[in-house]
Structures are given as C-alpha cells and as structure tokens.
Design a protein around this motif. Structure first.
Motif, PDB file in Angstrom:
ATOM      1  N   TYR A   1      -6.413   8.160  -2.188  1.00  0.00           N
ATOM      2  CA  TYR A   1      -5.001   8.400  -1.888  1.00  0.00           C
ATOM      3  C   TYR A   1      -4.821   9.106  -0.543  1.00  0.00           C
ATOM      4  CZ  TYR A   1      -3.139   6.903  -6.400  1.00  0.00           C
ATOM      5  OH  TYR A   1      -2.750   6.152  -7.478  1.00  0.00           O
ATOM      6  N   ASP A   2      -5.903   9.167   0.248  1.00  0.00           N
ATOM      7  CA  ASP A   2      -5.846   9.756   1.593  1.00  0.00           C
ATOM      8  C   ASP A   2      -5.519  11.247   1.606  1.00  0.00           C
ATOM      9  OD1 ASP A   2      -6.387   7.406   3.099  1.00  0.00           O
ATOM     10  OD2 ASP A   2      -4.372   6.711   2.634  1.00  0.00           O
TER      11      ASP A   2
ATOM     12  N   THR B   1      -4.295   2.325  -6.624  1.00  0.00           N
ATOM     13  CA  THR B   1      -4.309   3.301  -5.524  1.00  0.00           C
ATOM     14  C   THR B   1      -4.030   2.562  -4.214  1.00  0.00           C
ATOM     15  OG1 THR B   1      -6.618   3.052  -4.989  1.00  0.00           O
ATOM     16  CG2 THR B   1      -6.109   4.587  -6.754  1.00  0.00           C
ATOM     17  N   PRO B   2      -3.690   3.287  -3.151  1.00  0.00           N
ATOM     18  CA  PRO B   2      -3.334   2.580  -1.904  1.00  0.00           C
ATOM     19  C   PRO B   2      -4.504   1.911  -1.186  1.00  0.00           C
ATOM     20  CG  PRO B   2      -2.898   4.957  -1.723  1.00  0.00           C
ATOM     21  CD  PRO B   2      -3.453   4.730  -3.062  1.00  0.00           C
TER      22      PRO B   2
ATOM     23  N   HIS C   1      -1.940  12.402  -6.477  1.00  0.00           N
ATOM     24  CA  HIS C   1      -1.249  12.432  -5.190  1.00  0.00           C
ATOM     25  C   HIS C   1       0.197  12.910  -5.311  1.00  0.00           C
ATOM     26  CE1 HIS C   1      -0.591   8.792  -7.351  1.00  0.00           C
ATOM     27  NE2 HIS C   1       0.307   8.329  -6.490  1.00  0.00           N
TER      28      HIS C   1
ATOM     29  N   GLU D   1       0.822  -1.221   0.000  1.00  0.00           N
ATOM     30  CA  GLU D   1       0.000   0.000   0.000  1.00  0.00           C
ATOM     31  C   GLU D   1       0.852   1.265   0.000  1.00  0.00           C
ATOM     32  OE1 GLU D   1      -2.736  -2.415   2.540  1.00  0.00           O
ATOM     33  OE2 GLU D   1      -2.839  -0.334   3.246  1.00  0.00           O
ATOM     34  N   ASP D   2       1.928   1.238   0.778  1.00  0.00           N
ATOM     35  CA  ASP D   2       2.793   2.422   0.816  1.00  0.00           C
ATOM     36  C   ASP D   2       3.492   2.634  -0.518  1.00  0.00           C
ATOM     37  OD1 ASP D   2       2.147   3.190   3.384  1.00  0.00           O
ATOM     38  OD2 ASP D   2       3.497   1.704   4.259  1.00  0.00           O
TER      39      ASP D   2
ATOM     40  N   ARG E   1       2.170   1.890  -3.377  1.00  0.00           N
ATOM     41  CA  ARG E   1       1.167   2.477  -4.285  1.00  0.00           C
ATOM     42  C   ARG E   1       0.955   3.967  -3.995  1.00  0.00           C
ATOM     43  NH1 ARG E   1      -1.513  -2.627  -3.707  1.00  0.00           N
ATOM     44  NH2 ARG E   1      -3.044  -1.832  -2.235  1.00  0.00           N
ATOM     45  N   ARG E   2       1.203   4.350  -2.747  1.00  0.00           N
ATOM     46  CA  ARG E   2       1.080   5.756  -2.378  1.00  0.00           C
ATOM     47  C   ARG E   2       2.186   6.602  -3.033  1.00  0.00           C
ATOM     48  NH1 ARG E   2      -2.195   6.156   2.066  1.00  0.00           N
ATOM     49  NH2 ARG E   2      -1.598   4.103   2.824  1.00  0.00           N
ATOM     50  N   LYS E   3       3.320   5.942  -3.304  1.00  0.00           N
ATOM     51  CA  LYS E   3       4.475   6.677  -3.830  1.00  0.00           C
ATOM     52  C   LYS E   3       4.499   6.721  -5.348  1.00  0.00           C
ATOM     53  CE  LYS E   3       7.247   6.640   0.064  1.00  0.00           C
ATOM     54  NZ  LYS E   3       7.893   7.789   0.630  1.00  0.00           N
TER      55      LYS E   3
END
Lengths: 258, 389
Positions: A119-120, B218-219, A166, A87-88, A90-92
């Motif tokens: 993407y928070d 996506t995350p 993001h 997950e991290d 994918r955040r980057k």
C-alpha cells in the motif's frame, strides 16, 4: 452529504462453464448477473446491499473493488473511475470477504509489513499503524504466532486489520459474517460498529436482516441484478420489519414463487 | 514499481525458505540422484555380474593347445567324457549356470591337417550356455573370444596396431562427447521437474487458498505480482536444478566407470560455464512462465499438476530430439523454445558453441517469457480464471 460511491447502469453477464451448467442443472450458457444496477452511497454512511444468493451482490462489490470489469456502466469511487484509475481506487478502499485469506505460514507481524509495503506506506507509518491496530484488537500478544496456529476469532481479527492497514476511507464488506463461527462473527460486527463510529463509509452485502437492521443507515434490495428498492432504513421499516419488506418485494419481482 | 516486485519476491523466498519441507524438496532430488547413481546403480550392476558361486565349466575332449587359456577362466572346471555331455547340458539348462564346450576328438591334429582350399567344412567346436544366467553368458563371450583369438593366431598373416597407442582422441573430446550426449537432456528434465515442484503451489495453491485475491485488492499492479513471482520461482527452480545437476555430474563418472580414466568436467572453461548458466537461466524463466500460466488457469494445485504433465512430455521429447536426429544448424532453429536450449547445451558441452546462436536462444527465451508474463497478468484480471468455482 457528499457521494462516496456512484454506480450507474451497471451490467454484467457471465458465461457458465460446462461444470456449472451440470451443477445447476441448466442448459443456459449465459447468465445475467447485473442488468442496469444503479445506486449511490454517501460519505460516512453504512450502506447495506440486501439480496438472495445469486442476486448480484458479490459481483457488484467485486466490480467496485476493481477485481473484475463490468460489461457496461460506470462505477465512481471517491471521485475515481474503477476502470481508469483502478490502482488509486484500491488505495482508497479496504475490501474484505471471508474468501480472502492470509497465508498461514506467516505471522501477523510479517503480513502487516508486507501489506503496508504493497500500500506504499513508509516504514514509520507501518510501525505506528501496526502498534495502534494490534493494540486495539489484542493482536500484539500473537504478533509472532503463525496465522495457521491462531484461533478462528484471532485469525478473523488479523484479516480485518490487514484490510485497513492503509486506513481507507471506504470499507467494502462482502458477506462479512458468512461462514464464520459465533466468536469470529462477533468480532466482525464489533469492528463494523467501530468503523461506523469513526465516520468511515461502509458498504456491505448480506442476506442477514438482523445485521442490516443493526448497522445500516440505508439499504438497497437487489433482486436478479436490479436495484428493486433503495431507501433509508427508518423509511424502509416504517410499516413492517425489514424481513417482510424483502419477502413481499421478492414475491412481486421474482419469476418463481418461493 | 521495483520495490513492490521486490516485496513480492521477498515474500516468495520467505514462504519457501521458512518451510523445511520445501527446502527438503529442493535438495533431496540432488542427493538422491547422487546416491542412486554412485552407489546403488553400480552395485546392482556388479551384483548382476558377480554371482556368488563360480559357474561350472565343462569340457569334452579338451585339446592341449587351449587347456592353459581355458583353465585360467574364473570358473569351476571339470573335464567330461562324451557320454556325460548330455547330463551336463541338462544341468546347465536347469540350474541356469555353467557352460559346456565340446571339442571334436583329436582337435589339435584335425586343425593342423585342415586345408581351407579343400572346400570341406572345418572342424567344429560346440559351446552350450544358458543366456538366462549373466555368468554363463559372460563365460560364453570369453570362450568364443578365446577360440577366435586362437584361430587368428594359427593363421596369422598380418597384425593391426601392434604395440602402439592408436586412439588419438583427447580427453577433452571424450568428455565432450559423453557430456553432450547425456547432460542436455538430464539438465532439461531436472530443471523442469524443479519448476514443476514449486510453481503450482505458488500460483494455483495461492489461488485455491484465497491468498492471491487478498493481494489483488491492494494497489499493486497485476504484472508486478506476476513478475515478482516468476523471478522468485525461477531463482528457486535454478537452485533446485543446479543441486540435482551437481548430484548427477558428480555421480556420473562413478556410474559409468570413468573414475579411473579421470574424466571430469574440468575440461570446460569459465566462459563455457557462463554461457551454460545464461542458457539455464533463460530456459528456467521460460519453463516457470509456462508452468505458471497453466497454474494460473487451473483451479487447484492438483489440477495444475495434471495439466502440466502433457507439457512435460513435450519438453522431454524435444530434449531427446537432438540425440536421435542430426538436425539442421540453421539460425532459425534457435528460435524454437526448449529445442534451442537443448541445442545450445549440446554445443557448449561439445565445445562447438557459437555465441550468436546462444544469444539468439537466450533472447528468444526471454521474449517468450515476457509474452507469457503479459498473458498471465491478463489472466489475473479475468473473473472466470481468478474467481470461478
């Protein structure tokens, strides 16, 4: 320069379905997509993966983007492991291919908010990123038009914008201009140049030599799941054009002659 | 985590409620069922019975004792001589209409002179009709009824149930019996149809169109996507199912002619309806999860629809089971998916529900749904399933 992506000894095997066997007129049940692929991409550079269809480019990029697991080997993206910290990772990263589509009944405005939330990002970040990116790509006039009603060029711009909602450090592009018409393809190359000028790390796969020569700092040539040659672009094309370098290498490595 | 599930749920609702065709698909079955059952079906039935022309009623040697009763029937009456009887038979056979009664000559005196103990055959009345015609068939039963009554009245020794209300069943019992027979299978079928019309597009359709993969980079966690979708789809499917169910429940009394008898669903308490709702919700969750797993496996919406058909047949067969077999009432059966739902609905409609059994069914449905959600989350990670061409 620091390393952004480190790939070590990546292996991946597929099982062919009956239908695939029939389509490709083959009886083999297993196909090796990657057999010990390794390479490193440095922060801020544009790295091109060059290779014929079926060489393993898409598979490599999908493993990097955590979409599929590898059989063995490791992929490290910005210091994170793609399996353990998927997950991290994918955040980057921002990942884009012509296969990733947006739902046609939604407007760019809504889709941006939707991905921003996934993407928070908080509402304030979403709205400031949105106005900046929509302004830059000229989407603001079409923000409330359904994606299905947009022209192909505008639709491509919307897709590109959604992959960088993001503001990722690393952008991965699988065959960025594949299947696009001239206008949409131009949008993509301009966008890549822009990202490059911002100092982002870009990894792209392509089989278009021209695109690789225009954009890439370093190029890796993949044939049959292995990295056959990896060097800076100037070093690679010192003696002959990229196209010739590739075909010479291919003739030497591939089992079948062209 | 919660907020992402919510974001995905909202997107599913938006996709659904922004699309007029989808809303149409949601309410149309309910409206169609209502109109079909309350207007079309009854009018077809009545048109079958009330044919425009009155059927012909021919009688040979009509006795005085039966004349008044027979003339009172809704038919064109004509008295014939014995020689014309053959002609009348041909007419009935060819025109599909009418009926012919042949009494023996001097029927009344033959009947009063007849002694059962003599052992001789009794006087015989012949009734010719044509079963192809509903009117002729109806007249045949009316006439044989009249004749039977007459025979009973001349040899009456005792009566049964004269002048008293003898059916002691309450309205509640009657409604319970009818509803518990029809409603569970209808509900299961309507809910499943509702699930089938929305889930494949949201899962297989998104996969086919490439929009699911966009979400996968996506995350967001895979199970968050799955849970968000399953909950949103279940809400939509429950809505669709409830609209269809209301259409059926409102039309049913009209269709089976219970309107005058004031049979309605008011006999059930709020608690009954609450229990029913829990069963409906957990059943729909399980259905949506099952249909979604199949849709996730399928490459296209079309393939999903054809793969779901066998499941639909199984579910409907399970729903019919309690109608044809008594079945055990062991607590274990409430662990069997779909069968438990039908049994619970059955019990609720016939006022025999036991909260423990319903709770068992609800919990097992939830557990099965959770297992399927987990399975689907794993499928979302599989390259073969998500990206195979």
């Amino acid at each position: 320069m620091e390393d952004s992506v480190i790939i070590k000894d990546l292996r991946k095997t597929f099982y062919l379905s009956k239908k695939q066997q029939r389509l490709e007129k083959t009886k083999e049940k297993r196909r090796i997509a990657l057999s010990g692929l390794s390479f490193t991409a440095r922060r801020g550079e544009t790295f091109g993966l060059l290779g014929p269809n079926g060489a393993g480019k898409t598979t490599t990029l999908r493993i990097m983007s955590t979409l599929i697991p590898a059989d063995s080997g490791t992929v490290n993206v910005e210091g994170l492991d793609v399996v353990k910290d998927s997950e991290d990772v994918r955040r980057k990263i921002g990942f884009l291919t012509s296969e990733l589509k947006l739902e046609e009944q939604f407007t760019p405005n809504y889709i941006f908010d939707f991905f921003g939330r996934l993407y928070d990002l908080d509402e304030r970040e979403i709205s400031s990123r949105k106005s900046a990116l929509f302004g830059k790509f000229g989407i603001d006039k079409y923000a409330e038009v359904k994606v299905g009603d947009l022209s192909s060029g505008m639709r491509q711009k919307v897709s590109l914008v959604m992959s960088i909602v993001h503001d990722p450090e690393l952008i991965i592009f699988d065959e960025p201009t594949n299947g696009l018409d001239l206008i949409a393809a131009k949008v993509v190359t301009d966008y890549l140049k822009d990202l490059k000028s911002q100092g982002k790390t870009i990894i792209l796969s392509t089989h278009i030599f021209d695109l690789a020569e225009k954009l890439c700092d370093r190029v890796g040539i993949i044939i049959e799941g292995r990295m056959e040659l990896c060097d800076t672009l100037p070093a690679m094309i010192r003696e002959k054009p990229l196209e010739e370098v590739f075909f010479d290498l291919y003739a030497r490595t591939a089992r079948e002659q062209i | 985590m919660k907020s992402k599930i919510l974001t995905i749920m909202k997107k599913e609702f938006r996709r659904f409620f922004m699309d007029r065709r989808m809303i149409f698909a949601l309410v149309l079955p309910g409206i169609m069922i209502y109109f079909m059952y309350s207007f079309v079906v009854p009018s077809v039935i009545s048109s079958m019975i009330n044919e425009d022309e009155k059927p012909a009623l021919y009688a040979v040697n009509m006795p005085a004792s039966m004349r008044a009763d027979i003339l009172a029937l809704d038919a064109e009456f004509a008295e014939l001589s014995e020689s014309d009887a053959e002609k009348a038979k041909t007419e009935i056979s060819e025109s599909d209409k009418g009926i012919l009664i042949v009494f023996p000559a001097d029927f009344d005196s033959l009947v009063s002179a007849y002694d059962v103990s003599s052992g001789k055959p009794a006087p015989n009345v012949t009734v010719y009709y044509n079963s192809v015609s509903a009117a002729s068939q109806a007249l045949f039963s009316q006439i044989t009824g009249l004749l039977d009554n007459y025979e009973r009245s001349i040899a009456n020794r005792f009566d049964i149930n004269r002048d008293t209300e003898f059916d002691l069943a309450t309205e509640e019992g009657l409604v319970g019996q009818i509803f518990s027979m029809i409603m569970p299978i209808l509900l299961i079928m309507l809910l499943f149809t509702s699930c089938m019309s929305f889930a494949p597009d949201s899962i297989a359709g998104e996969k086919e169109r490439g929009t699911l993969a966009t979400m996968l980079v996506t995350p967001v966690k895979r199970h968050e996507i799955v849970i968000g979708k399953v909950i949103a789809l279940s809400v939509i499917a429950v809505l669709g199912g409830v609209v269809s169910f209301l259409g059926t429940a409102l039309a049913l009394p009209k269709m089976i002619g219970f309107e005058e008898m004031s049979v309605n669903a008011n006999v059930y308490s709020a608690a009954d309806y609450t229990l029913l709702l829990t069963v409906i919700i957990t059943t729909v969750l399980l259905m949506i999860s099952a249909v979604s797993v199949i849709s996730a496996y399928a490459k296209t919406t079309k393939e999903a629809a054809s793969l779901i058909s066998p499941l639909m047949i199984i579910v409907i067969l399970i729903a019919v089971l309690p109608m044809i077999t008594e079945g055990s009432d062991d607590l274990c059966i409430y662990f069997i998916p779909f069968y438990n739902s039908v049994r619970c609905m059955n019990a609720i409609f016939s006022f025999e529900n036991e909260p423990l059994r319903i709770l068992t069914a609800d919990i097992s449905n939830l557990v099965y749904s959770a297992v399927l959600v987990l399975l689907m989350s794993r499928m979302f990670k599989s390259e073969k399933i998500m990206f195979a061409k």
